[in-house]
Scaffold this active site. Structure first.
Site, mmCIF file in Angstrom:
data_model
loop_
_atom_site.group_PDB
_atom_site.id
_atom_site.type_symbol
_atom_site.label_atom_id
_atom_site.label_comp_id
_atom_site.label_asym_id
_atom_site.label_seq_id
_atom_site.Cartn_x
_atom_site.Cartn_y
_atom_site.Cartn_z
ATOM 1 N N ARG A 108 38.615 67.997 15.733
ATOM 2 C CA ARG A 108 37.447 68.878 15.823
ATOM 3 C C ARG A 108 37.236 69.710 14.565
ATOM 4 N NH1 ARG A 108 38.522 73.845 17.133
ATOM 5 N NH2 ARG A 108 36.664 74.363 18.357
ATOM 6 N N GLU A 164 66.004 60.634 25.219
ATOM 7 C CA GLU A 164 66.542 61.968 24.917
ATOM 8 C C GLU A 164 66.370 62.350 23.459
ATOM 9 O OE1 GLU A 164 67.969 60.073 27.475
ATOM 10 O OE2 GLU A 164 66.832 61.560 28.600
ATOM 11 N N PRO A 174 60.469 68.897 20.222
ATOM 12 C CA PRO A 174 60.657 70.324 20.502
ATOM 13 C C PRO A 174 61.350 71.057 19.349
ATOM 14 C CG PRO A 174 61.487 68.971 22.321
ATOM 15 C CD PRO A 174 61.145 68.040 21.204
ATOM 16 N N ASP A 194 35.636 79.714 15.343
ATOM 17 C CA ASP A 194 36.513 79.836 16.504
ATOM 18 C C ASP A 194 37.310 81.109 16.472
ATOM 19 O OD1 ASP A 194 35.661 77.395 17.081
ATOM 20 O OD2 ASP A 194 37.630 76.463 17.247
HETATM 21 N N1 4FD Z 1 57.159 70.638 22.535
HETATM 22 C C1 4FD Z 1 57.559 68.245 22.550
HETATM 23 C C2 4FD Z 1 57.552 67.053 21.848
HETATM 24 C C3 4FD Z 1 58.251 65.954 22.354
HETATM 25 C C4 4FD Z 1 58.948 66.084 23.543
HETATM 26 C C5 4FD Z 1 61.057 64.015 22.360
HETATM 27 C C6 4FD Z 1 62.957 64.268 20.344
HETATM 28 C C7 4FD Z 1 62.234 64.705 22.609
HETATM 29 C C8 4FD Z 1 58.258 68.312 23.741
HETATM 30 C C9 4FD Z 1 61.777 63.584 20.095
HETATM 31 C C10 4FD Z 1 63.163 64.834 21.598
HETATM 32 C C11 4FD Z 1 60.821 63.455 21.110
HETATM 33 C C12 4FD Z 1 56.854 69.456 22.038
HETATM 34 C C13 4FD Z 1 60.018 63.842 23.428
HETATM 35 N N2 4FD Z 1 58.915 67.266 24.220
HETATM 36 N N3 4FD Z 1 59.704 65.083 24.087
HETATM 37 O O1 4FD Z 1 56.013 69.330 21.167
#
Ligand code: 4FD
Length: 248
Positions: A153, A115, A88, A168
């Site tokens: 793709r 986490e 994230p 696209d």
């Molecule tokens: N929004 C995304 C990617 C992974 C995830 C995770 C650190 C959390 C959302 C590394 C923290 C991996 C996204 C796993 N959540 N969770 O792309």
């Protein structure tokens, strides 16, 4: 293109990678998807991949050892292979990022669980961090599948010849125009006449205008960078007089 995916749950990928376009791309040898179980790079008898965080607090953190060993074994001696952590905290994944990744002959994707991932993984092997959007998932696996699909793709030959990916909507910077197929009337709803008449210049103009209308209504932010002709700018000005876009 070869994409190596490091995960604790390789079986999660079986369905999406074994159907439809991704399946065909692999059969045609345009795409090689290789799954690697991070647990195979542990060294203790319990095959441990996570531990409690230094400094306390809840949850578990993925240990640096197995992940870094996995990346180095999978990458081999090759230089310049992007090593991408799905998180994230990464830069937001867009069509532009997909196009950029599609230029590489190889990618390595790391799927984190728990986490988070020990910071030293980032400091040593990660070259890029990508987020598929502002929400939290239980792991990076679903995000990796999204990235693989959007990138695959774009590889020449993966989509049918009639379906050039650069046509696209999102590559054009506009939302898609409305689509219709048979029958010409369904429950009293008619297909727009212009689409039935076979005047291809008129159809193109109608589609561009409907794409602009939709983009104005739903994603006016995209119009700041869309490439519009003078005629289309006049059309947009007319739209803007008639109704305000849907905000938020
Ligand atoms: N929004 C995304 C990617 C992974 C995830 C995770 C650190 C959390 C959302 C590394 C923290 C991996 C996204 C796993 N959540 N969770 O792309």
């Amino acid at each position: 293109m070869q994409i190596d995916i490091l995960t604790l749950f390789p079986a999660m990928f079986e369905g999406p990678f074994s159907e439809s376009i991704l399946k065909r791309a692999q059969e045609k040898q345009l795409l090689s998807l290789r799954l690697h179980d991070i647990r195979n790079y542990t060294t203790d008898k319990h095959r441990t991949v996570d531990d409690t965080p230094y400094g306390g607090g809840g949850g578990m953190v993925m240990m640096p050892g197995p992940l870094i060993e996995a990346v180095e074994a999978v990458r081999g001696p090759e230089r310049g292979v992007p090593v991408i952590l799905l998180t994230p905290q990464g830069r937001i994944f867009t069509q532009r990022v997909a196009q950029e990744l599609a230029q590489h002959p190889r990618l390595i994707l790391i799927c984190g669980r728990y986490e988070g991932v020990d910071e030293r993984v980032r400091q040593t092997v990660v070259t890029d961090e990508i987020s598929i959007g502002d929400y939290v998932l239980t792991g990076g696996e679903l995000a990796a599948m999204v990235v693989v699909d959007a990138v695959a793709r774009l590889i020449p030959g993966v989509l049918g010849a009639r379906w050039a990916a650069e046509e696209d909507s999102h590559a054009m910077g506009l939302l898609e125009y409305p689509h219709y197929t048979r029958p010409p009337e369904y429950r009293g709803l008619a297909v727009p006449d212009v689409l039935l008449r076979g005047d291809h210049a008129a159809i193109e103009r109608w589609r561009r205008r409907e794409a602009i209308r939709r983009t104005w209504q739903r994603r006016p932010d995209l119009l700041l960078t869309a490439q519009l002709s003078d005629d289309e700018r006049w059309f947009l000005a007319e739209l803007a007089e008639q109704d305000a876009p849907m905000l938020v």
